[in-house]
Scaffold this motif. Structure first.
Motif, PDB file in Angstrom:
ATOM      1  N   ALA A 153       0.829  -1.208   0.000  1.00  0.00           N
ATOM      2  CA  ALA A 153       0.000   0.000   0.000  1.00  0.00           C
ATOM      3  C   ALA A 153       0.864   1.259   0.000  1.00  0.00           C
ATOM      4  O   ALA A 153       0.579   2.223  -0.727  1.00  0.00           O
ATOM      5  CB  ALA A 153      -0.925  -0.015   1.215  1.00  0.00           C
ATOM      6  N   GLU A 154       1.928   1.262   0.798  1.00  0.00           N
ATOM      7  CA  GLU A 154       2.796   2.439   0.869  1.00  0.00           C
ATOM      8  C   GLU A 154       3.536   2.670  -0.442  1.00  0.00           C
ATOM      9  O   GLU A 154       3.668   3.824  -0.895  1.00  0.00           O
ATOM     10  CB  GLU A 154       3.794   2.267   2.015  1.00  0.00           C
ATOM     11  N   GLN A 155       4.013   1.586  -1.054  1.00  0.00           N
ATOM     12  CA  GLN A 155       4.692   1.726  -2.330  1.00  0.00           C
ATOM     13  C   GLN A 155       3.747   2.250  -3.400  1.00  0.00           C
ATOM     14  O   GLN A 155       4.116   3.100  -4.214  1.00  0.00           O
ATOM     15  CB  GLN A 155       5.265   0.371  -2.764  1.00  0.00           C
ATOM     16  N   THR A 156       2.522   1.748  -3.397  1.00  0.00           N
ATOM     17  CA  THR A 156       1.533   2.187  -4.380  1.00  0.00           C
ATOM     18  C   THR A 156       1.214   3.667  -4.205  1.00  0.00           C
ATOM     19  O   THR A 156       1.090   4.406  -5.189  1.00  0.00           O
ATOM     20  CB  THR A 156       0.245   1.357  -4.239  1.00  0.00           C
ATOM     21  N   ALA A 157       1.090   4.105  -2.963  1.00  0.00           N
ATOM     22  CA  ALA A 157       0.763   5.506  -2.695  1.00  0.00           C
ATOM     23  C   ALA A 157       1.935   6.440  -3.003  1.00  0.00           C
ATOM     24  O   ALA A 157       1.729   7.593  -3.402  1.00  0.00           O
ATOM     25  CB  ALA A 157       0.341   5.668  -1.234  1.00  0.00           C
ATOM     26  N   ALA A 158       3.159   5.937  -2.846  1.00  0.00           N
ATOM     27  CA  ALA A 158       4.333   6.803  -2.970  1.00  0.00           C
ATOM     28  C   ALA A 158       4.909   6.869  -4.381  1.00  0.00           C
ATOM     29  O   ALA A 158       5.591   7.847  -4.713  1.00  0.00           O
ATOM     30  CB  ALA A 158       5.419   6.334  -2.003  1.00  0.00           C
ATOM     31  N   ARG A 159       4.658   5.858  -5.191  1.00  0.00           N
ATOM     32  CA  ARG A 159       5.297   5.802  -6.510  1.00  0.00           C
ATOM     33  C   ARG A 159       4.295   6.165  -7.607  1.00  0.00           C
ATOM     34  O   ARG A 159       3.341   5.426  -7.859  1.00  0.00           O
ATOM     35  CB  ARG A 159       5.859   4.400  -6.769  1.00  0.00           C
ATOM     36  N   PRO A 160       4.500   7.271  -8.305  1.00  0.00           N
ATOM     37  CA  PRO A 160       3.549   7.684  -9.343  1.00  0.00           C
ATOM     38  C   PRO A 160       3.488   6.746 -10.536  1.00  0.00           C
ATOM     39  O   PRO A 160       2.500   6.740 -11.274  1.00  0.00           O
ATOM     40  CB  PRO A 160       4.053   9.074  -9.751  1.00  0.00           C
ATOM     41  N   ARG A 161       4.545   5.938 -10.748  1.00  0.00           N
ATOM     42  CA  ARG A 161       4.560   5.027 -11.893  1.00  0.00           C
ATOM     43  C   ARG A 161       4.129   3.613 -11.505  1.00  0.00           C
ATOM     44  O   ARG A 161       4.330   2.665 -12.256  1.00  0.00           O
ATOM     45  CB  ARG A 161       5.954   5.004 -12.526  1.00  0.00           C
ATOM     46  N   LEU A 162       3.540   3.478 -10.323  1.00  0.00           N
ATOM     47  CA  LEU A 162       3.039   2.193  -9.849  1.00  0.00           C
ATOM     48  C   LEU A 162       1.536   2.277  -9.622  1.00  0.00           C
ATOM     49  O   LEU A 162       1.054   3.145  -8.897  1.00  0.00           O
ATOM     50  CB  LEU A 162       3.735   1.787  -8.549  1.00  0.00           C
ATOM     51  N   VAL A 163       0.794   1.388 -10.263  1.00  0.00           N
ATOM     52  CA  VAL A 163      -0.657   1.294 -10.092  1.00  0.00           C
ATOM     53  C   VAL A 163      -0.978  -0.118  -9.615  1.00  0.00           C
ATOM     54  O   VAL A 163      -0.487  -1.092 -10.192  1.00  0.00           O
ATOM     55  CB  VAL A 163      -1.412   1.577 -11.410  1.00  0.00           C
ATOM     56  N   THR A 164      -1.771  -0.227  -8.560  1.00  0.00           N
ATOM     57  CA  THR A 164      -2.176  -1.523  -8.041  1.00  0.00           C
ATOM     58  C   THR A 164      -3.696  -1.613  -8.027  1.00  0.00           C
ATOM     59  O   THR A 164      -4.367  -0.696  -7.547  1.00  0.00           O
ATOM     60  CB  THR A 164      -1.641  -1.752  -6.617  1.00  0.00           C
ATOM     61  N   LEU A 187      -6.477   0.372  -2.973  1.00  0.00           N
ATOM     62  CA  LEU A 187      -5.587   0.799  -1.897  1.00  0.00           C
ATOM     63  C   LEU A 187      -6.290   0.671  -0.544  1.00  0.00           C
ATOM     64  O   LEU A 187      -5.694   0.197   0.438  1.00  0.00           O
ATOM     65  CB  LEU A 187      -5.137   2.242  -2.140  1.00  0.00           C
ATOM     66  N   ASP A 188      -7.547   1.075  -0.486  1.00  0.00           N
ATOM     67  CA  ASP A 188      -8.321   0.931   0.754  1.00  0.00           C
ATOM     68  C   ASP A 188      -8.424  -0.538   1.160  1.00  0.00           C
ATOM     69  O   ASP A 188      -8.343  -0.864   2.351  1.00  0.00           O
ATOM     70  CB  ASP A 188      -9.718   1.518   0.567  1.00  0.00           C
ATOM     71  N   ARG A 189      -8.604  -1.426   0.176  1.00  0.00           N
ATOM     72  CA  ARG A 189      -8.738  -2.855   0.488  1.00  0.00           C
ATOM     73  C   ARG A 189      -7.427  -3.396   1.045  1.00  0.00           C
ATOM     74  O   ARG A 189      -7.438  -4.216   1.980  1.00  0.00           O
ATOM     75  CB  ARG A 189      -9.121  -3.615  -0.785  1.00  0.00           C
ATOM     76  N   LEU A 190      -6.307  -2.976   0.502  1.00  0.00           N
ATOM     77  CA  LEU A 190      -5.008  -3.440   0.994  1.00  0.00           C
ATOM     78  C   LEU A 190      -4.751  -2.947   2.418  1.00  0.00           C
ATOM     79  O   LEU A 190      -4.277  -3.700   3.273  1.00  0.00           O
ATOM     80  CB  LEU A 190      -3.891  -2.957   0.073  1.00  0.00           C
ATOM     81  N   VAL A 191      -5.055  -1.671   2.677  1.00  0.00           N
ATOM     82  CA  VAL A 191      -4.871  -1.110   4.017  1.00  0.00           C
ATOM     83  C   VAL A 191      -5.764  -1.830   5.012  1.00  0.00           C
ATOM     84  O   VAL A 191      -5.339  -2.166   6.132  1.00  0.00           O
ATOM     85  CB  VAL A 191      -5.160   0.396   4.008  1.00  0.00           C
ATOM     86  N   SER A 192      -7.004  -2.107   4.616  1.00  0.00           N
ATOM     87  CA  SER A 192      -7.932  -2.815   5.494  1.00  0.00           C
ATOM     88  C   SER A 192      -7.431  -4.212   5.812  1.00  0.00           C
ATOM     89  O   SER A 192      -7.472  -4.669   6.970  1.00  0.00           O
ATOM     90  CB  SER A 192      -9.313  -2.877   4.843  1.00  0.00           C
ATOM     91  N   ALA A 193      -6.927  -4.923   4.790  1.00  0.00           N
ATOM     92  CA  ALA A 193      -6.438  -6.282   4.998  1.00  0.00           C
ATOM     93  C   ALA A 193      -5.210  -6.275   5.903  1.00  0.00           C
ATOM     94  O   ALA A 193      -5.026  -7.155   6.749  1.00  0.00           O
ATOM     95  CB  ALA A 193      -6.102  -6.930   3.661  1.00  0.00           C
TER      96      ALA A 193
END
Length: 277
Positions: A186-197, A264-270
């Motif tokens: 989740a942190e990598q997804t939020a921090a990296r503009p070239r990463l989409v999850t 992203l919300d689902r990953l943070v929740s899990a």
């Protein structure tokens, strides 16, 4: 398609292979398309091998030796060029990822290797090699962690990851390891503009990738390729029609997956669920 004039043949074994292939081809008075026609490969494949942009294959090297009358010269060089830290079946795909401008991945039960934590990677490696010595396990883990540096390169690829909703629920290594892994993702997804999850929910039902994982690699100056993998084997797919079929199926998977924000919300929740006693 021609080999760059500034290719250093002594840079590594693959560059030397490419230089030798070009030298032998030109000595035989052949264009890049002529040996390809005789061994049933494309002119672009010969060009990519000569420019060290593709990992040479032993069966193709054997055929080229026959066409060019070079004994077993290219076969011997091919064996040197195939040396790799990673599993042989994955080696070519791992090298192509370094050259890709776009990497699209789908995984049904696991987090993509480029985004794994050390503890998560260790748990997966132990599960895959239950009888291996500890130093072997640690060697595999170090190699996997080294590959994550791709994301910090000066020009990282766009990385678009789709994981099935089952992956964040599978307790690999235990609750603490999973909480750390999902938080990291989740942190990598939020921090990296070239990463989409994106998370593909159970509600999406059946889809083309139910039985495995796949990685689509696209390049600025070379045809796209797909890598598919099972437990102990993998396959690089380069046939254009089949690559296009994978790409279309991947586009459909992205279309029915949760939005990046909802994912992203689902990953943070899990991650919180695993962290809660």
């Amino acid at each position: 398609m021609t080999q760059p004039k500034d290719l250093d043949p002594y840079k590594d074994a693959r560059a030397f292979y490419g230089a030798e292939l070009r030298r032998l081809r030109e000595a035989a008075g052949m264009s890049q398309c002529e040996p390809g026609e005789r061994v049933f490969c494309s002119e672009s494949y010969i060009s990519l091998c000569e420019s060290a942009s593709r990992r040479p294959k032993l069966d193709m090297s054997r055929a080229l030796d026959e066409v060019l009358g070079s004994g077993e010269h290219l076969q011997r060089l091919c064996r040197l060029a195939q040396t790799s830290k990673v599993a042989r079946y994955f080696a070519e795909a791992a090298e192509l990822q370094l050259q890709a401008s776009f990497i699209g991945s789908y995984a049904s039960m696991l987090v993509l290797g480029l985004l794994q934590t050390e503890a998560y990677a260790r748990a997966l490696t132990r599960a895959a090699h239950p009888f291996a010595a500890p130093e072997v396990i640690e060697g595999h883990v170090r190699t996997r962690m080294e590959r994550t540096s791709l994301l910090d390169s000066p020009a990282p690829p766009v990385l678009w990851v789709v994981i099935h909703e089952a992956a964040p629920l599978l307790p690999v290594g235990g609750n603490a390891v999973m909480s750390e892994q999902l938080t990291h993702l989740a942190e990598q997804t939020a921090a990296r503009p070239r990463l989409v999850t994106q998370v593909l929910p159970f509600s999406a039902g059946a889809h083309p990738f139910l039985h495995g994982s796949m990685t689509l690699m696209q390049f600025t100056e070379a045809p796209a390729a797909v890598y598919t993998e099972g437990a102990y084997s993998g396959q690089l797919v380069e046939e254009p029609a089949l690559v296009e079929q994978y790409r279309s199926a991947y586009d459909l998977a992205r279309a029915v997956a949760l939005s990046p924000e909802a994912s992203l919300d689902r990953l943070v929740s899990a991650a919180k669920e695993f962290a809660t006693p």
